[in-house]
Design a protein around this motif. Structure first.
Motif, PDB file in Angstrom:
ATOM      1  N   GLU A  41      32.939  61.802  57.306  1.00 14.69           N
ATOM      2  CA  GLU A  41      32.387  61.662  58.280  1.00 14.69           C
ATOM      3  C   GLU A  41      31.712  62.683  59.211  1.00 14.69           C
ATOM      4  O   GLU A  41      33.079  64.032  59.121  1.00 14.69           O
ATOM      5  CB  GLU A  41      33.204  60.765  59.144  1.00 14.69           C
ATOM      6  CG  GLU A  41      33.245  59.109  59.853  1.00 14.69           C
ATOM      7  CD  GLU A  41      34.157  58.471  60.239  1.00 14.69           C
ATOM      8  OE1 GLU A  41      34.581  58.815  61.244  1.00 14.69           O
ATOM      9  OE2 GLU A  41      34.349  56.985  59.837  1.00 14.69           O
ATOM     10  N   GLN A  42      30.867  63.193  59.377  1.00 10.70           N
ATOM     11  CA  GLN A  42      30.551  64.405  60.663  1.00 10.70           C
ATOM     12  C   GLN A  42      29.748  63.460  61.724  1.00 10.70           C
ATOM     13  O   GLN A  42      28.550  64.420  61.810  1.00 10.70           O
ATOM     14  CB  GLN A  42      29.771  65.535  59.725  1.00 10.70           C
ATOM     15  CG  GLN A  42      30.493  66.435  58.452  1.00 10.70           C
ATOM     16  CD  GLN A  42      29.377  67.298  58.117  1.00 10.70           C
ATOM     17  OE1 GLN A  42      28.977  66.048  56.438  1.00 10.70           O
ATOM     18  NE2 GLN A  42      29.351  68.270  58.342  1.00 10.70           N
ATOM     19  N   ASN A  43      30.768  63.917  62.428  1.00  4.03           N
ATOM     20  CA  ASN A  43      30.431  62.454  64.014  1.00  4.03           C
ATOM     21  C   ASN A  43      29.930  61.607  63.578  1.00  4.03           C
ATOM     22  O   ASN A  43      30.474  60.640  62.598  1.00  4.03           O
ATOM     23  CB  ASN A  43      29.561  64.142  64.741  1.00  4.03           C
ATOM     24  CG  ASN A  43      29.712  63.673  65.951  1.00  4.03           C
ATOM     25  OD1 ASN A  43      30.085  62.299  66.928  1.00  4.03           O
ATOM     26  ND2 ASN A  43      28.909  64.697  67.498  1.00  4.03           N
ATOM     27  N   HIS A  44      28.793  61.336  63.816  1.00  2.00           N
ATOM     28  CA  HIS A  44      27.802  60.461  63.359  1.00  2.00           C
ATOM     29  C   HIS A  44      27.603  59.928  62.363  1.00  2.00           C
ATOM     30  O   HIS A  44      26.535  59.726  61.535  1.00  2.00           O
ATOM     31  CB  HIS A  44      26.889  59.870  64.804  1.00  2.00           C
ATOM     32  CG  HIS A  44      27.696  59.646  65.549  1.00  2.00           C
ATOM     33  ND1 HIS A  44      28.558  58.988  66.208  1.00  2.00           N
ATOM     34  CD2 HIS A  44      27.212  60.450  66.639  1.00  2.00           C
ATOM     35  CE1 HIS A  44      29.119  58.852  67.260  1.00  2.00           C
ATOM     36  NE2 HIS A  44      27.897  60.047  68.117  1.00  2.00           N
ATOM     37  N   THR A  45      27.410  60.784  60.965  1.00  2.00           N
ATOM     38  CA  THR A  45      26.738  61.157  60.046  1.00  2.00           C
ATOM     39  C   THR A  45      27.937  60.378  58.768  1.00  2.00           C
ATOM     40  O   THR A  45      29.143  61.451  59.218  1.00  2.00           O
ATOM     41  CB  THR A  45      26.385  62.641  59.348  1.00  2.00           C
ATOM     42  OG1 THR A  45      24.980  62.876  60.103  1.00  2.00           O
ATOM     43  CG2 THR A  45      25.454  62.331  57.560  1.00  2.00           C
ATOM     44  N   LYS A  46      27.795  59.599  58.216  1.00  2.46           N
ATOM     45  CA  LYS A  46      28.829  58.811  57.867  1.00  2.46           C
ATOM     46  C   LYS A  46      28.325  58.025  55.971  1.00  2.46           C
ATOM     47  O   LYS A  46      27.523  57.738  56.328  1.00  2.46           O
ATOM     48  CB  LYS A  46      28.983  57.304  58.104  1.00  2.46           C
ATOM     49  CG  LYS A  46      29.714  57.949  60.242  1.00  2.46           C
ATOM     50  CD  LYS A  46      30.612  56.780  59.638  1.00  2.46           C
ATOM     51  CE  LYS A  46      30.642  56.778  61.647  1.00  2.46           C
ATOM     52  NZ  LYS A  46      31.110  55.588  62.529  1.00  2.46           N
ATOM     53  N   VAL A  47      29.132  59.375  55.288  1.00  5.77           N
ATOM     54  CA  VAL A  47      28.651  59.267  53.622  1.00  5.77           C
ATOM     55  C   VAL A  47      29.911  58.391  52.710  1.00  5.77           C
ATOM     56  O   VAL A  47      30.640  58.881  53.345  1.00  5.77           O
ATOM     57  CB  VAL A  47      28.354  60.481  53.423  1.00  5.77           C
ATOM     58  CG1 VAL A  47      27.811  60.087  51.771  1.00  5.77           C
ATOM     59  CG2 VAL A  47      26.985  60.385  54.438  1.00  5.77           C
TER      60      VAL A  47
END
Length: 267
Positions: free
Chosen positions: A65-71
């Motif tokens: 998770e990079q703030n609201h980027t979720k992979v």
């Protein structure tokens, strides 16, 4: 005609909900009074969360998770190559990049589109130099990336996530690949841009408008992948690459700690 009771009659005229959204393609919207909208400094990355070994059915996996980027990433193999024409004494690595249908503001398709196929190739080019392919001849390793939520530069997060999943799967590697990105906006450089800050080809045709994404193997200080988009002069893109390298060096210890903690948990 008889009324079809199984159908839900909609309104006679409709409008797309996207016409009510704020236009994000205006150059002045990137910065607010000279500052980033989320309050970060120009060279500050988003909060980072990592967790290897999330998918129990896969040989290796990772979530980022990079703030609201979720992979999320799953790795399977090494397993035997089935087709004879694919036989090789050197192992094979395959990558599949996919946006979840709900990951973006506009619904994505279930099947891979042209953008996702292009990102799959870029992801493969970033990971191949780090994997010791000669260690598993006649076999292949499959990497599957799914973007659960996209808030900007999903490729950089996917490179880091896939590399962490490969390490979690026990695949022998020269080093972990760390992804980083920068947005060039005139004389301003934004590290780890969000979706609002991300460059789009229709944004502006001025010089020094674009983005840079790199994949770095920090312990041997080698760049495994470099992607740029837009119109950027040589000096600016060189500075952007140096900034991304520094960002990767800062993130690298976090990945190491995540892997160490994962191994301790398994044992």
């Amino acid at each position: 005609m008889p009324l079809d009771s199984r159908r839900i009659c909609g309104p006679e005229s409709t409008q797309s909900p996207h016409i009510f959204t704020v236009n994000k393609d205006i150059k002045s919207d990137i910065l607010l009074n000279g500052e980033r909208k989320d309050g970060r400094k120009l060279d500050q990355i988003r909060p980072l969360f990592l967790r290897p070994g999330l998918i129990s059915q896969a040989k290796g996996s990772a979530y980022i998770e990079q703030n609201h980027t979720k992979v999320i990433c799953a790795v399977y193999g090494p397993r035997e190559v089935m087709r004879k024409e694919d036989f090789s004494m050197k192992g094979q690595l395959t990558c599949e990049f996919k946006f979840a249908t709900f990951s973006c503001k506009k619904k994505r398709q279930h099947q891979q589109d042209a953008e996702e196929k292009d990102l799959s190739v870029q992801l493969l080019e970033a990971l191949e130099p780090a994997v010791q392919l000669d260690k598993f001849p006649k076999a292949q390793v499959n990497v599957y990336i799914t973007v659960l939520q996209n808030d900007g530069i999903a490729l950089a997060a996917s490179i880091t996530c896939a590399s962490l999943a490969l390490a979690d799967a026990g695949i022998e590697m020269y080093d972990i690949v760390v992804g980083s990105s920068a947005r060039i906006h005139g004389d301003v450089m934004l590290v780890d841009p969000s979706e609002e800050e991300e460059y789009r080809s229709q944004d502006c045709k001025d010089v020094n408008e674009g983005k840079v994404v790199i994949g770095l193997m920090p312990s041997i200080n080698q760049i495994s992948a470099l992607t740029s988009k837009g119109e950027i002069d040589f000096e600016t893109i060189s500075q952007a690459i140096k900034t991304c390298i520094q960002t990767c060096q800062k993130v690298y210890p976090v990945l190491q700690n995540a892997l160490v903690n994962s191994v301790k948990t398994k044992t």
